[in-house]
Enzyme design. Structure first.
Site, PDB file in Angstrom:
ATOM      1  N   GLU A  70       0.559   6.057  10.080  1.00 46.08           N
ATOM      2  CA  GLU A  70       1.817   5.538   9.975  1.00 46.08           C
ATOM      3  C   GLU A  70       2.039   4.876   8.677  1.00 46.08           C
ATOM      4  O   GLU A  70       3.141   4.880   8.167  1.00 46.08           O
ATOM      5  CB  GLU A  70       1.980   4.609  11.392  1.00 46.08           C
ATOM      6  N   ARG A  90      -6.385   2.054   0.039  1.00 48.68           N
ATOM      7  CA  ARG A  90      -5.761   3.254   1.327  1.00 48.68           C
ATOM      8  C   ARG A  90      -4.893   4.020   0.507  1.00 48.68           C
ATOM      9  O   ARG A  90      -4.204   4.978   0.982  1.00 48.68           O
ATOM     10  CB  ARG A  90      -5.020   2.427   2.148  1.00 48.68           C
ATOM     11  N   ARG A 134       1.690  -6.247   2.098  1.00 47.75           N
ATOM     12  CA  ARG A 134       1.481  -4.747   1.799  1.00 47.75           C
ATOM     13  C   ARG A 134       2.731  -4.166   1.370  1.00 47.75           C
ATOM     14  O   ARG A 134       2.590  -3.146   0.504  1.00 47.75           O
ATOM     15  CB  ARG A 134       0.925  -4.144   3.035  1.00 47.75           C
ATOM     16  N   HIS A 166       1.846  -6.493   9.392  1.00 45.61           N
ATOM     17  CA  HIS A 166       3.106  -5.820   9.240  1.00 45.61           C
ATOM     18  C   HIS A 166       4.429  -6.113  10.138  1.00 45.61           C
ATOM     19  O   HIS A 166       3.949  -6.917  10.952  1.00 45.61           O
ATOM     20  CB  HIS A 166       2.847  -4.188   9.708  1.00 45.61           C
ATOM     21  N   CYS A 253       0.551   2.456  14.502  1.00 49.04           N
ATOM     22  CA  CYS A 253      -0.076   2.810  13.363  1.00 49.04           C
ATOM     23  C   CYS A 253      -0.809   4.189  13.623  1.00 49.04           C
ATOM     24  O   CYS A 253      -1.155   4.714  12.535  1.00 49.04           O
ATOM     25  CB  CYS A 253      -0.873   1.801  12.929  1.00 49.04           C
TER      26      CYS A 253
END
Ligand code: CIR
Length: 260
Positions: A70, A90, A134, A166, A253
């Site tokens: 995700e 990532r 993030r 998140h 996610c």
């Protein structure tokens, strides 16, 4: 009809044996991989039970967090926005996701624009973009511009958050206009457009729910969520996610849901 939760397809990515090498803020031990694979399979079965056709990409041990697909893309109608995930380790995950959507209109975030899909919540009549550890303002702005170019009527709001990884760790939509919050998320944002439910402290990780068509995915072990789900959703799939929770993961996610 509630268009942003109507889907026909989902993309997942199989975890790899080195899942424990991924990022996490939890100190509850490393995932048991046999159980993690089992939970991931059950998750995909639940997506199919919701009527979705599931494409599973092979995992790549270079990216131990790669199963959390995700974060690498945001899909709105036909538009696919490939992100630059906020965590350096990532960033490379996005290439495999871009390749999987190569047949669709695709935009890639570049430069200083960093954003994780876990910070993007489609709810009620708007899109909320969390400004988190993030997702930076440049990332949120780039996504907002892409969404507006695609649909000039889209309503986008930025939501500065802290206390959770998140935005969608902190809040998701249980039913149209009904939001469920983690007590850990701190934000000054105004959610008065919705009916809001905050979970008790011990259920802080349970706020990540996934509405799909007429069904709802919830995580096992969160009684308040179970109760709310029974009240608002026609079909509820309760999934064990313990091994992904150890890596700061939850339900949304593990897939990208879209209409094809
Ligand atoms: C990470 O810290 O990036 C992963 N271990 C977990 C990402 C979970 N993503 C999400 O909730 N959207």
């Amino acid at each position: 009809m509630y268009p942003h939760n109507r889907f026909t397809h989902a993309l997942t990515r199989t975890p790899t044996d080195n899942l424990s090498a991924g990022l996490t803020s939890q100190t509850i031990g490393a995932p048991d991989m046999a159980l993690a694979y089992q939970q991931h399979t059950a998750y995909q079965d639940a997506l199919r039970a919701c009527g979705l056709s599931v494409t599973a990409l092979a995992g790549d041990p270079t990216y131990p967090d790669g199963c959390f697909v995700e974060d690498a893309a945001v899909i709105y109608g036909d538009l696919v926005v490939i992100t630059q995930p906020g965590a350096l380790s990532r960033r490379g995950e996005a290439d495999a996701i871009a390749a999987a959507f190569a047949h669709r209109p695709l935009i890639r975030l570049t430069g200083e624009a960093y954003l994780d899909g876990g910070d993007v919540l489609f709810c009620a009549d708007r899109v909320l973009i969390g400004l988190s550890e993030r997702t930076n303002r440049a990332g949120a702005t780039a996504l907002r511009n892409a969404l507006r170019d695609y649909d000039s009527a889209v309503r986008v709001e930025f939501v500065p958050i802290s206390g959770v990884l998140h935005l969608k760790t902190g809040v998701t939509e249980l039913a149209p206009g009904v939001l469920v919050f983690s007590p850990l998320m701190q934000t000054e944002a105004d959610f008065s457009f919705a009916e809001c439910h905050t979970l008790p402290e011990r259920e802080w990780h349970g706020a990540n729910l996934v509405p799909i068509n007429d069904s709802l995915l919830i995580m096992e072990g969160y009684p308040t969520v179970t109760e709310l789900a029974a009240k608002h959703a026609r079909t509820v799939h309760t999934l064990a996610m313990s091994e992904f929770e150890k890596m700061d993961g939850s339900l949304s996610c593990l897939s990208l849901r879209y209409h094809a």
